[in-house]
Enzyme design. Structure first.
Site, PDB file in Angstrom:
ATOM      1  N   CYS A  37      14.738 -21.404  20.724  1.00 30.12           N
ATOM      2  CA  CYS A  37      16.029 -21.112  20.878  1.00 30.12           C
ATOM      3  C   CYS A  37      16.713 -20.676  22.179  1.00 30.12           C
ATOM      4  O   CYS A  37      17.723 -20.517  22.380  1.00 30.12           O
ATOM      5  CB  CYS A  37      16.198 -19.703  19.873  1.00 30.12           C
ATOM      6  SG  CYS A  37      15.152 -18.380  20.465  1.00 30.12           S
ATOM      7  N   ASP A  39      15.635 -18.090  23.705  1.00 31.37           N
ATOM      8  CA  ASP A  39      15.773 -16.509  24.106  1.00 31.37           C
ATOM      9  C   ASP A  39      14.540 -16.033  24.949  1.00 31.37           C
ATOM     10  O   ASP A  39      13.701 -16.609  25.082  1.00 31.37           O
ATOM     11  CB  ASP A  39      15.849 -15.609  22.784  1.00 31.37           C
ATOM     12  CG  ASP A  39      16.878 -15.971  21.829  1.00 31.37           C
ATOM     13  OD1 ASP A  39      18.279 -15.918  22.545  1.00 31.37           O
ATOM     14  OD2 ASP A  39      17.185 -15.719  20.787  1.00 31.37           O
ATOM     15  N   CYS A  62      16.894 -12.557  19.311  1.00 36.15           N
ATOM     16  CA  CYS A  62      17.388 -11.927  17.732  1.00 36.15           C
ATOM     17  C   CYS A  62      16.686 -10.636  16.960  1.00 36.15           C
ATOM     18  O   CYS A  62      16.061 -10.350  17.522  1.00 36.15           O
ATOM     19  CB  CYS A  62      17.404 -13.154  16.666  1.00 36.15           C
ATOM     20  SG  CYS A  62      15.578 -13.277  16.354  1.00 36.15           S
ATOM     21  N   CYS A 106      10.212 -16.554  16.358  1.00 41.53           N
ATOM     22  CA  CYS A 106      10.573 -15.272  16.983  1.00 41.53           C
ATOM     23  C   CYS A 106       9.498 -14.268  17.136  1.00 41.53           C
ATOM     24  O   CYS A 106       9.655 -13.707  18.136  1.00 41.53           O
ATOM     25  CB  CYS A 106      11.625 -14.611  16.109  1.00 41.53           C
ATOM     26  SG  CYS A 106      13.039 -15.840  15.719  1.00 41.53           S
TER      27      CYS A 106
HETATM   28 FE1  FES Z   1      15.656 -16.533  19.503  1.00 43.48          FE
HETATM   29 FE2  FES Z   1      14.902 -15.263  17.228  1.00 43.48          FE
HETATM   30  S1  FES Z   1      16.275 -16.773  17.244  1.00 43.48           S
HETATM   31  S2  FES Z   1      14.134 -15.350  19.222  1.00 43.48           S
END
Ligand code: FES
Length: 131
Positions: A37, A39, A62, A106
């Site tokens: 993702c 992140d 998230c 995640c």
């Molecule tokens: Fe990116 Fe969960 S969607 S860490």
């Protein structure tokens, strides 16, 4: 949220995450990005005599990433670095009573950042020995 497969434990950690923040001049620091993702997760550890005495995390991830990081920091706190190094991605999801399959990536972020912070601590320790 519970309807889409989050356990009560995940929700608790999400609403009331533990150990959020940073540590000035940490003994170990890890930063990882989530390839799925995009992140980011940062993990800071304070270590005394190889025991993790304090741990904090900061993430742009998230809700699942926040909940799992909160969990990982709670698992790692007070542990010897070698013990904490054994905390795997699966332990985290188990401890949280599972995550929806779409969200498993995640939880990897938290465990990976912890491993990176421990590795950083060990590298620094070795470097100090040689001084
Ligand atoms: Fe990116 Fe969960 S969607 S860490």
């Amino acid at each position: 949220m519970a309807d889409i497969g989050y356990s009560q434990k995940v929700l608790e950690h999400f609403m009331n995450p533990k150990n959020v923040g940073t540590i000035e001049n940490p003994d170990g620091y890890g930063k990882v990005g989530n390839p799925v993702c995009g992140d980011l997760m940062e993990m800071f550890i304070r270590v005394e005599n190889d025991i993790i005495t304090d741990i904090k995390f900061k993430t742009f991830g998230c809700g699942s990433a926040i909940a799992t990081s909160s969990m990982v920091t709670e698992l790692a706190k007070g542990k010897h670095v070698d013990e904490a190094a054994k905390i795997t991605r699966n332990d985290v999801a188990d401890e949280l009573d599972g995550l929806p399959p779409k969200k498993m990536h995640c939880s990897n972020l938290a465990a990976d950042a912890l491993q990176a912070a421990i590795k950083d601590y060990k590298t620094k320790k070795e470097a100090n020995k040689r001084k």
